[in-house]
Scaffold this active site. Structure first.
Site, PDB file in Angstrom:
ATOM      1  N   ASP A   4      -7.636  19.071 -15.274  1.00  0.00           N
ATOM      2  CA  ASP A   4      -7.996  17.712 -15.679  1.00  0.00           C
ATOM      3  C   ASP A   4      -7.622  17.577 -17.149  1.00  0.00           C
ATOM      4  O   ASP A   4      -8.275  18.157 -18.026  1.00  0.00           O
ATOM      5  CB  ASP A   4      -9.492  17.476 -15.465  1.00  0.00           C
ATOM      6  N   LYS A  31      -8.488   6.023 -19.277  1.00  0.00           N
ATOM      7  CA  LYS A  31      -8.811   6.497 -20.613  1.00  0.00           C
ATOM      8  C   LYS A  31      -7.596   6.369 -21.540  1.00  0.00           C
ATOM      9  O   LYS A  31      -7.119   5.268 -21.781  1.00  0.00           O
ATOM     10  CB  LYS A  31      -9.341   7.928 -20.537  1.00  0.00           C
ATOM     11  N   TYR A  49     -16.704  17.292 -15.949  1.00  0.00           N
ATOM     12  CA  TYR A  49     -17.189  15.915 -15.927  1.00  0.00           C
ATOM     13  C   TYR A  49     -18.172  15.731 -14.773  1.00  0.00           C
ATOM     14  O   TYR A  49     -17.923  16.180 -13.648  1.00  0.00           O
ATOM     15  CB  TYR A  49     -16.007  14.966 -15.808  1.00  0.00           C
ATOM     16  N   ARG A  51       0.831  -1.193   0.000  1.00  0.00           N
ATOM     17  CA  ARG A  51       0.000   0.000   0.000  1.00  0.00           C
ATOM     18  C   ARG A  51       0.875   1.255   0.000  1.00  0.00           C
ATOM     19  O   ARG A  51       0.578   2.249  -0.651  1.00  0.00           O
ATOM     20  CB  ARG A  51      -0.918   0.040   1.225  1.00  0.00           C
TER      21      ARG A  51
END
Length: 409
Positions: free
Chosen positions: A203, A228, A101, A48
């Site tokens: 973004d 994406k 978005y 982690r």
């Protein structure tokens, strides 16, 4: 410095020291042997906190965007959430575009506003309106989207006082926007944001670091859904932050480890694999999208085409200046209204009706009921006659023929 395509293949990807394997190994491990209590080997104790595969992705992302550090997360929204929680506190402010978005707006309005953060939306192409919105955050008043007065204490990740943390503002920029493809001037907005003392976040998901470099234009942080274009094959979910400021990087790193929404090693490995072909894919995505957009302009069934590569598109000149090319995303408003839009979205044969974007295959979606359903009834609602296309890297002629046949159904 080597050019982008070379760095995309080699940065952070040194051959395995033991075997000489050209592709670095995938470290599917949760923990690491320690050389005595507290004796970590090369900084690794638990995956982690750090994993060699994730580290290689983060090094690659930082290099491609020219940032001080990069951080990889389990999703794009996880990256956004960590950034906002690490930087803001109750009483602080977010100023974002009025067409971001839908998931970003939902995160800010439904998670961070109830926590006590103020949220304002503004037309980002109107620089005077942005200045006014930022001035209102400094005066302590809210604009739109509802502010919360719930009290709370600072997370304390950076050691700031509550008052100092509450005075902070994030200017959240998205360009091109999702799904109406608005283009805004990153350099101008960064200057305005910094003059107001705001952290400037971009973004860059639609453009990718190959087509646009926000940090070089003055931004402080770049956000990606690596699901994406960076991953590029519709087979991995992830997100990333690329950070320039040392203190912001330290705060993000603290919360990345403390909250734990990190990308797993397989997800990181798949994203690295995708990035190696990013440059050639983005060239093909852009060329194909230009062909499709030009084919749709003037079609009797089409009211408007939203694509920054068209000379008549608002912001076309800005896009020419700050982007390498215009990308693979476009949207179309259908002249026949919502019924025509739904029919078009459900009638393509190569373009698959699906959520997401940026993969090698072409996708089509109806934002009002799919990707942006969460903002229906708000200022950010997408017109119901708009369809969004993620243009893949198939043969351009086949894609044009597909949208043309779908418009005749």
């Amino acid at each position: 410095m080597a050019e982008f395509p070379t760095r995309a293949i080699h940065s952070g990807q040194a051959p395995d020291a033991t075997t000489g394997a050209v592709v670095p190994p995938l470290y599917l491990t949760s923990t690491y042997i320690q050389d005595g209590i507290g004796g970590m080997r090369n900084g690794y104790e638990y995956s982690r906190s750090a994993n060699p595969t994730r580290d290689s992705l983060q090094e690659l992302l930082a290099d491609l965007d020219g940032g001080r550090a990069a951080f990889s997360f389990a999703s794009g929204l996880a990256a956004e959430d960590v950034l906002l929680r690490s930087y803001l506190a109750p009483g602080a402010s977010i100023v974002m575009g009025n067409d971001v978005y839908g998931g970003t707006y939902r995160l800010a309005s439904k998670v961070h506003v109830p926590w006590g953060v103020r949220l304002s939306t503004v037309e980002m192409s109107d620089l005077d309106a942005v200045r006014a919105a930022l001035a209102q955050t400094r005066s302590g008043s809210s604009t739109r989207s509802g502010s919360s007065t719930r009290s709370g204490s600072s997370t304390g990740t950076g050691g700031s006082t509550d008052a100092a943390a509450a005075a902070k503002t994030v200017l959240w920029i998205e360009t091109p926007t999702n799904p109406l493809m608005k283009i805004v001037d990153i350099a101008a907005l960064a200057e305005i944001g910094h003059a107001a003392g705001a952290l400037v976040v971009v973004d860059n998901t639609f453009a990718s670091p190959y087509l646009q470099q926000p940090l070089s234009l003055g931004a402080d942080v770049v956000v990606y859904s690596t699901t994406k274009y960076l991953g590029g094959h519709s087979d991995v979910v992830g997100g990333a932050l690329v950070v320039q400021d040392e203190q912001v990087a330290a705060d993000v790193q603290f919360l990345q480890n403390s909250a734990g929404a990190v990308s797993g090693p397989l997800d990181a490995w798949l994203t690295v694999r995708g990035i190696k072909t990013l440059a050639v894919r983005m060239e093909r995505h852009s060329a194909n999208a230009q062909r499709v957009a030009e084919a749709l302009v003037g079609h009797p069934a089409v009211e408007r085409v939203y694509y920054p590569g068209l000379p008549e598109h608002p912001g076309h000149d800005i896009a020419q200046r700050q982007m390498r090319s215009f990308g693979g995303m476009l949207s179309v408003a259908l002249a026949g209204g919502p019924a025509a839009a739904r029919s078009f979205a459900e009638s393509t044969e190569i373009f698959a009706l699906a959520e997401s974007l940026g993969g090698v295959e072409s996708l089509i979606g109806y934002p009002s009921e799919m990707t942006h359903a969460s903002v229906k009834g708000t200022e950010l609602a997408v017109p119901e006659n708009v369809v969004r296309l993620s243009v893949g890297i198939e043969d351009a002629g086949d894609l044009v023929a597909d949208v043309e046949q779908a418009l005749t159904r």
